[in-house]
Design a protein around this motif. Structure first.
Motif, PDB file in Angstrom:
ATOM      1  N   ASP A  40       0.746  -1.359  -0.046  1.00  0.00           N
ATOM      2  CA  ASP A  40      -0.025  -0.074   0.000  1.00  0.00           C
ATOM      3  C   ASP A  40       0.902   1.238   0.012  1.00  0.00           C
ATOM      4  OD1 ASP A  40      -2.671   0.087  -0.421  1.00  0.00           O
ATOM      5  OD2 ASP A  40      -3.344  -0.220   1.836  1.00  0.00           O
ATOM      6  N   SER A  41       2.061   0.931   0.177  1.00  0.00           N
ATOM      7  CA  SER A  41       3.073   2.351   0.192  1.00  0.00           C
ATOM      8  C   SER A  41       4.372   2.062  -0.159  1.00  0.00           C
ATOM      9  CB  SER A  41       2.824   2.772   1.612  1.00  0.00           C
ATOM     10  OG  SER A  41       3.775   2.094   2.590  1.00  0.00           O
ATOM     11  N   GLU A  42       5.044   3.215  -0.522  1.00  0.00           N
ATOM     12  CA  GLU A  42       6.570   2.895  -0.760  1.00  0.00           C
ATOM     13  C   GLU A  42       7.151   2.426   0.203  1.00  0.00           C
ATOM     14  OE1 GLU A  42       8.482   3.343  -3.724  1.00  0.00           O
ATOM     15  OE2 GLU A  42       6.784   3.954  -4.835  1.00  0.00           O
ATOM     16  N   ASN A  43       6.969   3.065   1.630  1.00  0.00           N
ATOM     17  CA  ASN A  43       7.651   2.549   2.721  1.00  0.00           C
ATOM     18  C   ASN A  43       7.335   1.204   3.282  1.00  0.00           C
ATOM     19  OD1 ASN A  43       8.808   5.188   3.326  1.00  0.00           O
ATOM     20  ND2 ASN A  43       7.135   5.686   4.701  1.00  0.00           N
ATOM     21  N   GLU A  44       6.189   0.628   3.029  1.00  0.00           N
ATOM     22  CA  GLU A  44       5.729  -0.803   2.953  1.00  0.00           C
ATOM     23  C   GLU A  44       6.649  -1.586   1.835  1.00  0.00           C
ATOM     24  OE1 GLU A  44       1.916  -2.880   4.713  1.00  0.00           O
ATOM     25  OE2 GLU A  44       1.768  -2.466   2.312  1.00  0.00           O
ATOM     26  N   ALA A  45       6.692  -1.213   0.788  1.00  0.00           N
ATOM     27  CA  ALA A  45       7.609  -1.872  -0.223  1.00  0.00           C
ATOM     28  C   ALA A  45       8.881  -2.040   0.201  1.00  0.00           C
ATOM     29  CB  ALA A  45       7.148  -1.332  -1.570  1.00  0.00           C
ATOM     30  N   ALA A  46       9.519  -1.179   0.813  1.00  0.00           N
ATOM     31  CA  ALA A  46      11.060  -1.054   1.133  1.00  0.00           C
ATOM     32  C   ALA A  46      10.957  -1.753   2.291  1.00  0.00           C
ATOM     33  CB  ALA A  46      11.469   0.627   1.377  1.00  0.00           C
ATOM     34  N   ALA A  47      10.159  -1.967   3.146  1.00  0.00           N
ATOM     35  CA  ALA A  47      10.339  -2.660   4.580  1.00  0.00           C
ATOM     36  C   ALA A  47      10.143  -4.115   4.065  1.00  0.00           C
ATOM     37  CB  ALA A  47       9.457  -2.394   5.525  1.00  0.00           C
ATOM     38  N   HIS A  87       1.055 -11.138 -13.569  1.00  0.00           N
ATOM     39  CA  HIS A  87       0.420 -12.230 -13.361  1.00  0.00           C
ATOM     40  C   HIS A  87       1.205 -13.410 -12.792  1.00  0.00           C
ATOM     41  CE1 HIS A  87      -3.129 -10.508 -15.727  1.00  0.00           C
ATOM     42  NE2 HIS A  87      -2.991 -10.041 -14.745  1.00  0.00           N
ATOM     43  N   ARG A  88       1.023 -13.971 -11.918  1.00  0.00           N
ATOM     44  CA  ARG A  88       1.743 -15.391 -11.279  1.00  0.00           C
ATOM     45  C   ARG A  88       0.869 -16.156 -10.631  1.00  0.00           C
ATOM     46  NH1 ARG A  88       7.720 -13.653 -10.020  1.00  0.00           N
ATOM     47  NH2 ARG A  88       8.076 -12.491 -11.646  1.00  0.00           N
ATOM     48  N   ASP A  89       1.489 -17.153 -10.098  1.00  0.00           N
ATOM     49  CA  ASP A  89       0.660 -18.240  -9.395  1.00  0.00           C
ATOM     50  C   ASP A  89       0.026 -17.721  -8.121  1.00  0.00           C
ATOM     51  OD1 ASP A  89       1.710 -20.299 -11.040  1.00  0.00           O
ATOM     52  OD2 ASP A  89       3.778 -20.086 -10.129  1.00  0.00           O
ATOM     53  N   LEU A  90       0.602 -16.948  -7.430  1.00  0.00           N
ATOM     54  CA  LEU A  90       0.286 -16.216  -6.106  1.00  0.00           C
ATOM     55  C   LEU A  90       0.445 -14.875  -6.195  1.00  0.00           C
ATOM     56  CD1 LEU A  90      -0.679 -16.816  -3.225  1.00  0.00           C
ATOM     57  CD2 LEU A  90       1.492 -17.070  -2.475  1.00  0.00           C
ATOM     58  N   LEU A  91      -0.705 -13.885  -5.713  1.00  0.00           N
ATOM     59  CA  LEU A  91      -0.711 -12.668  -5.358  1.00  0.00           C
ATOM     60  C   LEU A  91      -0.704 -12.635  -3.809  1.00  0.00           C
ATOM     61  CD1 LEU A  91      -0.577  -9.545  -5.733  1.00  0.00           C
ATOM     62  CD2 LEU A  91      -3.172  -9.803  -6.159  1.00  0.00           C
ATOM     63  N   ILE A  92       0.074 -12.096  -2.944  1.00  0.00           N
ATOM     64  CA  ILE A  92       0.008 -11.707  -1.615  1.00  0.00           C
ATOM     65  C   ILE A  92      -0.429 -10.461  -1.415  1.00  0.00           C
ATOM     66  CG2 ILE A  92       1.153 -11.721   0.712  1.00  0.00           C
ATOM     67  CD1 ILE A  92       2.671 -14.186  -0.315  1.00  0.00           C
ATOM     68  N   ASN A  93      -1.800 -10.056  -1.368  1.00  0.00           N
ATOM     69  CA  ASN A  93      -2.152  -8.650  -1.037  1.00  0.00           C
ATOM     70  C   ASN A  93      -2.023  -8.032   0.415  1.00  0.00           C
ATOM     71  OD1 ASN A  93      -3.378  -6.257  -1.804  1.00  0.00           O
ATOM     72  ND2 ASN A  93      -5.334  -6.876  -1.568  1.00  0.00           N
ATOM     73  N   LEU A  94      -1.267  -7.074   0.245  1.00  0.00           N
ATOM     74  CA  LEU A  94      -1.042  -6.313   1.532  1.00  0.00           C
ATOM     75  C   LEU A  94      -1.639  -4.949   1.547  1.00  0.00           C
ATOM     76  CD1 LEU A  94       2.591  -7.363   2.276  1.00  0.00           C
ATOM     77  CD2 LEU A  94       1.061  -7.953   3.686  1.00  0.00           C
ATOM     78  N   GLY A  95      -2.242  -4.672   0.520  1.00  0.00           N
ATOM     79  CA  GLY A  95      -3.034  -3.746   0.330  1.00  0.00           C
ATOM     80  C   GLY A  95      -4.329  -3.588   0.921  1.00  0.00           C
ATOM     81  N   SER A  96      -5.102  -2.389   0.627  1.00  0.00           N
ATOM     82  CA  SER A  96      -6.346  -2.048   1.369  1.00  0.00           C
ATOM     83  C   SER A  96      -7.473  -2.270   0.520  1.00  0.00           C
ATOM     84  CB  SER A  96      -6.410  -0.705   1.863  1.00  0.00           C
ATOM     85  OG  SER A  96      -6.198   0.201   1.156  1.00  0.00           O
ATOM     86  N   ILE A 108      -4.915 -15.937  -4.596  1.00  0.00           N
ATOM     87  CA  ILE A 108      -4.662 -14.608  -3.909  1.00  0.00           C
ATOM     88  C   ILE A 108      -4.629 -14.913  -2.251  1.00  0.00           C
ATOM     89  CG2 ILE A 108      -5.581 -12.429  -3.341  1.00  0.00           C
ATOM     90  CD1 ILE A 108      -7.009 -12.715  -6.236  1.00  0.00           C
ATOM     91  N   ALA A 109      -3.700 -14.617  -1.770  1.00  0.00           N
ATOM     92  CA  ALA A 109      -3.674 -14.466  -0.130  1.00  0.00           C
ATOM     93  C   ALA A 109      -3.700 -13.227   0.336  1.00  0.00           C
ATOM     94  CB  ALA A 109      -2.440 -15.163   0.067  1.00  0.00           C
ATOM     95  N   GLU A 110      -4.667 -12.922   1.006  1.00  0.00           N
ATOM     96  CA  GLU A 110      -5.146 -11.762   1.623  1.00  0.00           C
ATOM     97  C   GLU A 110      -4.760 -11.806   3.137  1.00  0.00           C
ATOM     98  OE1 GLU A 110      -6.644  -8.724   0.627  1.00  0.00           O
ATOM     99  OE2 GLU A 110      -7.312  -9.438  -1.433  1.00  0.00           O
ATOM    100  N   ALA A 117      -8.879  -0.167  10.896  1.00  0.00           N
ATOM    101  CA  ALA A 117      -9.088  -0.111   9.314  1.00  0.00           C
ATOM    102  C   ALA A 117      -8.786  -1.094   8.280  1.00  0.00           C
ATOM    103  CB  ALA A 117      -8.292   1.129   9.138  1.00  0.00           C
ATOM    104  N   ARG A 118      -7.851  -1.853   8.796  1.00  0.00           N
ATOM    105  CA  ARG A 118      -7.385  -2.984   7.687  1.00  0.00           C
ATOM    106  C   ARG A 118      -8.286  -4.299   7.851  1.00  0.00           C
ATOM    107  NH1 ARG A 118      -1.759  -1.363   8.539  1.00  0.00           N
ATOM    108  NH2 ARG A 118      -1.460  -2.538  10.421  1.00  0.00           N
ATOM    109  N   ARG A 119      -8.904  -4.437   9.191  1.00  0.00           N
ATOM    110  CA  ARG A 119     -10.169  -5.389   9.127  1.00  0.00           C
ATOM    111  C   ARG A 119     -11.146  -4.975   8.385  1.00  0.00           C
ATOM    112  NH1 ARG A 119      -9.947  -9.288  14.020  1.00  0.00           N
ATOM    113  NH2 ARG A 119      -7.977  -9.809  13.813  1.00  0.00           N
ATOM    114  N   ARG A 120     -11.586  -3.654   8.547  1.00  0.00           N
ATOM    115  CA  ARG A 120     -12.877  -2.976   7.704  1.00  0.00           C
ATOM    116  C   ARG A 120     -12.680  -3.292   6.256  1.00  0.00           C
ATOM    117  NH1 ARG A 120     -13.610   0.786  10.938  1.00  0.00           N
ATOM    118  NH2 ARG A 120     -11.960   2.199  10.021  1.00  0.00           N
ATOM    119  N   ALA A 121     -11.332  -2.937   5.964  1.00  0.00           N
ATOM    120  CA  ALA A 121     -11.087  -2.990   4.323  1.00  0.00           C
ATOM    121  C   ALA A 121     -11.198  -4.537   3.957  1.00  0.00           C
ATOM    122  CB  ALA A 121      -9.671  -2.295   4.098  1.00  0.00           C
TER     123      ALA A 121
END
Length: 132
Positions: A40-47, A87-96, A108-110, A117-121
């Motif tokens: 969901d963010s550049e910081n999250e991608a870098a981490a 497009h791949r075998d698995l998408l791990i979604n950390l986004g909202s 897809i793995a959510e 907020a993440r629970r609501r999304a």
């Protein structure tokens, strides 16, 4: 429609959420699957990029940050916000949000943690997938 699995974590620790994503990516890599991780963010991608090298002493998960307009041959790609995951075998979604163009994924793995907020999304994404 790809298979969708939800992983619901109890705590609200951001690092624990990212480590869980790393563990899923490692498991898929060891099964010779190609993985995209959507953040969901550049910081999250870098981490996540840093953590994939260090989350476990004896693990090795070859990965790269996805660059715009290119798809490296790396088994695991970390996607920044605004990028369409390859497009791949698995998408791990950390986004909202529900990722666009999900038909190209086998699964897809959510990952949802205890943050309100993440629970609501996560509930909204769950309803969307059910409707599909």
């Amino acid at each position: 429609m790809p298979r969708v699995d939800f992983y619901v974590l109890d705590g609200v620790n951001q690092r624990a959420r990212l480590v869980y994503a790393c563990r899923l990516a490692e498991k898929a890599f060891l099964l010779d699957q190609h993985v995209s991780l959507l953040t969901d963010s550049e910081n999250e991608a870098a981490a996540l990029d840093d953590l994939l090298w260090t989350f476990r002493d004896r693990s090795f998960v070859p990965h790269a940050l996805q660059e715009l307009g290119s798809e490296p041959d790396t088994p695991v790609l970390v996607c920044r916000p605004g990028q369409q995951p390859a497009h791949r075998d698995l998408l791990i979604n950390l986004g909202s949000a529900v990722p666009s163009d999900i038909e190209g994924f086998g699964r897809i793995a959510e990952i949802v943690d205890g943050d309100a907020a993440r629970r609501r999304a996560g509930r909204e994404r769950y309803r969307y997938y059910l409707d599909q």
